[in-house]
Design an enzyme around this catalytic site. Structure first.
Site, PDB file in Angstrom:
ATOM      1  N   ARG A 123     -36.105   3.395 -18.162  1.00  0.00           N
ATOM      2  CA  ARG A 123     -37.343   4.195 -18.225  1.00  0.00           C
ATOM      3  C   ARG A 123     -38.409   3.464 -19.045  1.00  0.00           C
ATOM      4  O   ARG A 123     -39.589   3.506 -18.706  1.00  0.00           O
ATOM      5  CB  ARG A 123     -37.051   5.574 -18.848  1.00  0.00           C
ATOM      6  CG  ARG A 123     -36.235   6.464 -17.926  1.00  0.00           C
ATOM      7  CD  ARG A 123     -35.611   7.627 -18.666  1.00  0.00           C
ATOM      8  NE  ARG A 123     -36.578   8.627 -19.065  1.00  0.00           N
ATOM      9  CZ  ARG A 123     -36.295   9.625 -19.907  1.00  0.00           C
ATOM     10  NH1 ARG A 123     -35.086   9.721 -20.458  1.00  0.00           N
ATOM     11  NH2 ARG A 123     -37.216  10.499 -20.200  1.00  0.00           N
ATOM     12  N   ARG A 161     -48.559   8.533 -13.436  1.00  0.00           N
ATOM     13  CA  ARG A 161     -47.686   7.514 -14.035  1.00  0.00           C
ATOM     14  C   ARG A 161     -47.902   6.159 -13.389  1.00  0.00           C
ATOM     15  O   ARG A 161     -47.251   5.196 -13.773  1.00  0.00           O
ATOM     16  CB  ARG A 161     -46.221   7.923 -13.875  1.00  0.00           C
ATOM     17  CG  ARG A 161     -45.633   8.637 -15.110  1.00  0.00           C
ATOM     18  CD  ARG A 161     -44.214   9.041 -14.776  1.00  0.00           C
ATOM     19  NE  ARG A 161     -43.359   9.218 -15.923  1.00  0.00           N
ATOM     20  CZ  ARG A 161     -43.138  10.385 -16.529  1.00  0.00           C
ATOM     21  NH1 ARG A 161     -43.748  11.476 -16.114  1.00  0.00           N
ATOM     22  NH2 ARG A 161     -42.306  10.460 -17.551  1.00  0.00           N
ATOM     23  N   ARG A 213     -32.106  13.852 -28.180  1.00  0.00           N
ATOM     24  CA  ARG A 213     -32.231  14.958 -27.235  1.00  0.00           C
ATOM     25  C   ARG A 213     -31.033  14.978 -26.282  1.00  0.00           C
ATOM     26  O   ARG A 213     -30.554  16.040 -25.889  1.00  0.00           O
ATOM     27  CB  ARG A 213     -33.533  14.826 -26.434  1.00  0.00           C
ATOM     28  CG  ARG A 213     -33.743  15.982 -25.466  1.00  0.00           C
ATOM     29  CD  ARG A 213     -35.105  15.950 -24.798  1.00  0.00           C
ATOM     30  NE  ARG A 213     -35.219  14.878 -23.836  1.00  0.00           N
ATOM     31  CZ  ARG A 213     -36.326  14.562 -23.197  1.00  0.00           C
ATOM     32  NH1 ARG A 213     -37.440  15.226 -23.411  1.00  0.00           N
ATOM     33  NH2 ARG A 213     -36.348  13.568 -22.332  1.00  0.00           N
ATOM     34  N   ARG A 248     -29.547  16.314 -19.771  1.00  0.00           N
ATOM     35  CA  ARG A 248     -30.356  15.583 -18.798  1.00  0.00           C
ATOM     36  C   ARG A 248     -29.684  14.268 -18.424  1.00  0.00           C
ATOM     37  O   ARG A 248     -29.263  13.503 -19.290  1.00  0.00           O
ATOM     38  CB  ARG A 248     -31.757  15.314 -19.366  1.00  0.00           C
ATOM     39  CG  ARG A 248     -32.684  16.484 -19.156  1.00  0.00           C
ATOM     40  CD  ARG A 248     -34.039  16.277 -19.763  1.00  0.00           C
ATOM     41  NE  ARG A 248     -34.752  15.084 -19.325  1.00  0.00           N
ATOM     42  CZ  ARG A 248     -36.048  14.897 -19.507  1.00  0.00           C
ATOM     43  NH1 ARG A 248     -36.776  15.829 -20.082  1.00  0.00           N
ATOM     44  NH2 ARG A 248     -36.615  13.788 -19.107  1.00  0.00           N
ATOM     45  N   LYS A 274     -44.921  14.303 -24.885  1.00  0.00           N
ATOM     46  CA  LYS A 274     -45.877  14.904 -23.939  1.00  0.00           C
ATOM     47  C   LYS A 274     -45.589  16.400 -23.752  1.00  0.00           C
ATOM     48  O   LYS A 274     -46.481  17.229 -23.857  1.00  0.00           O
ATOM     49  CB  LYS A 274     -45.813  14.196 -22.574  1.00  0.00           C
ATOM     50  CG  LYS A 274     -46.129  12.700 -22.635  1.00  0.00           C
ATOM     51  CD  LYS A 274     -46.123  12.056 -21.255  1.00  0.00           C
ATOM     52  CE  LYS A 274     -44.766  11.963 -20.598  1.00  0.00           C
ATOM     53  NZ  LYS A 274     -43.835  11.013 -21.237  1.00  0.00           N
TER      54      LYS A 274
HETATM   55  P1  B4P Z   1     -40.690  15.329 -25.060  1.00  0.00           P
HETATM   56  O1  B4P Z   1     -41.941  16.004 -25.502  1.00  0.00           O
HETATM   57  O2  B4P Z   1     -39.690  16.165 -24.344  1.00  0.00           O
HETATM   58  O3  B4P Z   1     -40.943  14.073 -24.182  1.00  0.00           O
HETATM   59  P2  B4P Z   1     -41.809  13.778 -22.897  1.00  0.00           P
HETATM   60  O4  B4P Z   1     -42.816  12.749 -23.357  1.00  0.00           O
HETATM   61  O5  B4P Z   1     -42.362  15.042 -22.303  1.00  0.00           O
HETATM   62  O6  B4P Z   1     -40.720  13.261 -21.919  1.00  0.00           O
HETATM   63  P3  B4P Z   1     -40.173  12.518 -20.698  1.00  0.00           P
HETATM   64  O7  B4P Z   1     -40.944  11.247 -20.439  1.00  0.00           O
HETATM   65  O8  B4P Z   1     -38.741  12.453 -21.012  1.00  0.00           O
HETATM   66  O9  B4P Z   1     -40.194  13.373 -19.444  1.00  0.00           O
HETATM   67  P4  B4P Z   1     -40.776  13.748 -18.058  1.00  0.00           P
HETATM   68  O10 B4P Z   1     -40.217  15.078 -17.896  1.00  0.00           O
HETATM   69  O11 B4P Z   1     -42.269  13.595 -17.983  1.00  0.00           O
HETATM   70  O12 B4P Z   1     -40.045  14.685 -26.345  1.00  0.00           O
HETATM   71  C1  B4P Z   1     -38.803  14.023 -26.314  1.00  0.00           C
HETATM   72  C2  B4P Z   1     -37.946  14.392 -27.515  1.00  0.00           C
HETATM   73  O13 B4P Z   1     -38.589  13.998 -28.719  1.00  0.00           O
HETATM   74  C3  B4P Z   1     -37.703  15.895 -27.640  1.00  0.00           C
HETATM   75  O14 B4P Z   1     -36.355  16.108 -27.978  1.00  0.00           O
HETATM   76  C4  B4P Z   1     -38.627  16.329 -28.776  1.00  0.00           C
HETATM   77  O15 B4P Z   1     -38.106  17.416 -29.514  1.00  0.00           O
HETATM   78  C5  B4P Z   1     -38.680  15.076 -29.627  1.00  0.00           C
HETATM   79  N1  B4P Z   1     -39.960  14.933 -30.327  1.00  0.00           N
HETATM   80  C6  B4P Z   1     -41.184  15.144 -29.797  1.00  0.00           C
HETATM   81  N2  B4P Z   1     -42.142  14.918 -30.738  1.00  0.00           N
HETATM   82  C7  B4P Z   1     -41.481  14.517 -31.870  1.00  0.00           C
HETATM   83  C8  B4P Z   1     -41.908  14.139 -33.192  1.00  0.00           C
HETATM   84  N3  B4P Z   1     -43.194  14.114 -33.552  1.00  0.00           N
HETATM   85  N4  B4P Z   1     -40.951  13.774 -34.081  1.00  0.00           N
HETATM   86  C9  B4P Z   1     -39.652  13.798 -33.744  1.00  0.00           C
HETATM   87  N5  B4P Z   1     -39.171  14.175 -32.536  1.00  0.00           N
HETATM   88  C10 B4P Z   1     -40.082  14.530 -31.603  1.00  0.00           C
HETATM   89  O16 B4P Z   1     -40.180  12.724 -16.945  1.00  0.00           O
HETATM   90  C11 B4P Z   1     -38.813  12.623 -16.568  1.00  0.00           C
HETATM   91  C12 B4P Z   1     -38.627  11.773 -15.282  1.00  0.00           C
HETATM   92  O17 B4P Z   1     -39.223  12.465 -14.122  1.00  0.00           O
HETATM   93  C13 B4P Z   1     -39.299  10.410 -15.243  1.00  0.00           C
HETATM   94  O18 B4P Z   1     -38.500   9.407 -15.877  1.00  0.00           O
HETATM   95  C14 B4P Z   1     -39.441  10.164 -13.705  1.00  0.00           C
HETATM   96  O19 B4P Z   1     -38.238   9.736 -13.134  1.00  0.00           O
HETATM   97  C15 B4P Z   1     -39.758  11.538 -13.149  1.00  0.00           C
HETATM   98  N6  B4P Z   1     -41.217  11.751 -13.026  1.00  0.00           N
HETATM   99  C16 B4P Z   1     -41.943  12.654 -13.764  1.00  0.00           C
HETATM  100  N7  B4P Z   1     -43.261  12.557 -13.444  1.00  0.00           N
HETATM  101  C17 B4P Z   1     -43.377  11.568 -12.497  1.00  0.00           C
HETATM  102  C18 B4P Z   1     -44.483  10.989 -11.802  1.00  0.00           C
HETATM  103  N8  B4P Z   1     -45.741  11.383 -12.036  1.00  0.00           N
HETATM  104  N9  B4P Z   1     -44.251   9.988 -10.906  1.00  0.00           N
HETATM  105  C19 B4P Z   1     -42.994   9.583 -10.660  1.00  0.00           C
HETATM  106  N10 B4P Z   1     -41.896  10.078 -11.302  1.00  0.00           N
HETATM  107  C20 B4P Z   1     -42.081  11.062 -12.212  1.00  0.00           C
END
Ligand code: B4P
Length: 189
Positions: free
Chosen positions: A146, A90, A129, A135, A14
């Site tokens: 998660r 979410r 990561r 983190r 994302k």
């Molecule tokens: P990212 O792009 O970083 O992943 P994300 O989907 O944004 O992440 P996430 O779910 O962890 O985080 P969030 O901050 O929303 O990609 C992950 C890794 O994969 C990276 O290292 C990237 O380089 C790699 N990658 C990406 N694409 C790739 C590809 N095509 N091939 C290979 N590698 C690839 O949430 C964190 C926490 O915050 C949640 O667990 C929750 O506790 C809280 N939170 C956030 N929003 C909330 C909400 N609305 N309600 C309640 N709690 C919430």
């Protein structure tokens, strides 16, 4: 305004794809994960509450999360062409509140980009990561929690937005650029 939700499991890309969408379309990025991590780093009261949930792999309670989101939207709206909501909603109640919040402002969600990636790949990416992210939630035990939270609480949003006609399913395996090309083939703005 043109408003997108980017949706998917933890580590589905994302944040990664949001950065590319911002570059291409000049949209304003609201990542609830980033907002919460900023509060944690600054050691605020909100950050302490957020940390107690995030480090265990749980979601922040809806009422608190909705207030945080509303204040981000209010502060950023005047200068924005549209938003990318990354990591929000979410839960179904968060989605309902988002729709109400936008409606009050004469706005709506135009599309929901759903990054579809199997759990084993999500786990691999997050463990990778975790080697450098610092983190508290990128470790094996928290990643399992998660994923459970995602399947039990967040994934019903997929059906919710399919019924709404807004969900665009994106095959989330492949290079970052390949996935980006799939996403933009669904965007007309
Ligand atoms: P990212 O792009 O970083 O992943 P994300 O989907 O944004 O992440 P996430 O779910 O962890 O985080 P969030 O901050 O929303 O990609 C992950 C890794 O994969 C990276 O290292 C990237 O380089 C790699 N990658 C990406 N694409 C790739 C590809 N095509 N091939 C290979 N590698 C690839 O949430 C964190 C926490 O915050 C949640 O667990 C929750 O506790 C809280 N939170 C956030 N929003 C909330 C909400 N609305 N309600 C309640 N709690 C919430």
């Amino acid at each position: 305004m043109f408003n997108l939700v980017i949706f998917g499991g933890p580590g589905s890309g994302k944040g990664t794809q949001s950065e590319k969408l911002i570059d291409r379309y000049g949209l304003t990025h609201i990542s609830t994960g980033d907002v919460l991590r900023r509060e944690i780093s600054a050691g605020t009261e909100l950050g302490k509450i957020a940390d107690s949930y995030i480090s265990k792999g749980n979601l922040i309670p809806d009422d608190l999360m909705v207030r945080i989101l509303a204040s981000e939207v209010d502060s950023l709206t005047p200068s924005s062409k549209g938003f990318i909501f990354d990591g929000f909603p979410r839960t179904i109640p968060q989605a309902e509140e988002l729709a109400k919040m936008l409606e009050k402002r004469g706005e709506k969600i135009h599309a929901v980009i759903g990054l579809e990636v199997p759990d084993d790949v999500l786990t691999e990416r997050l463990l990778e990561r975790g080697k450098s992210s610092g983190r508290a939630d990128d470790n094996a035990e928290t990643i399992r929690q998660r994923l459970d939270v995602y399947h039990n609480t967040t994934s019903p949003l997929r059906e919710y937005y399919i019924k709404d006609g807004k969900y665009k399913a994106i095959h989330g395996l492949g290079s970052i650029d390949e996935i980006f090309d799939r996403i933009i083939s669904h965007i007309s703005m």
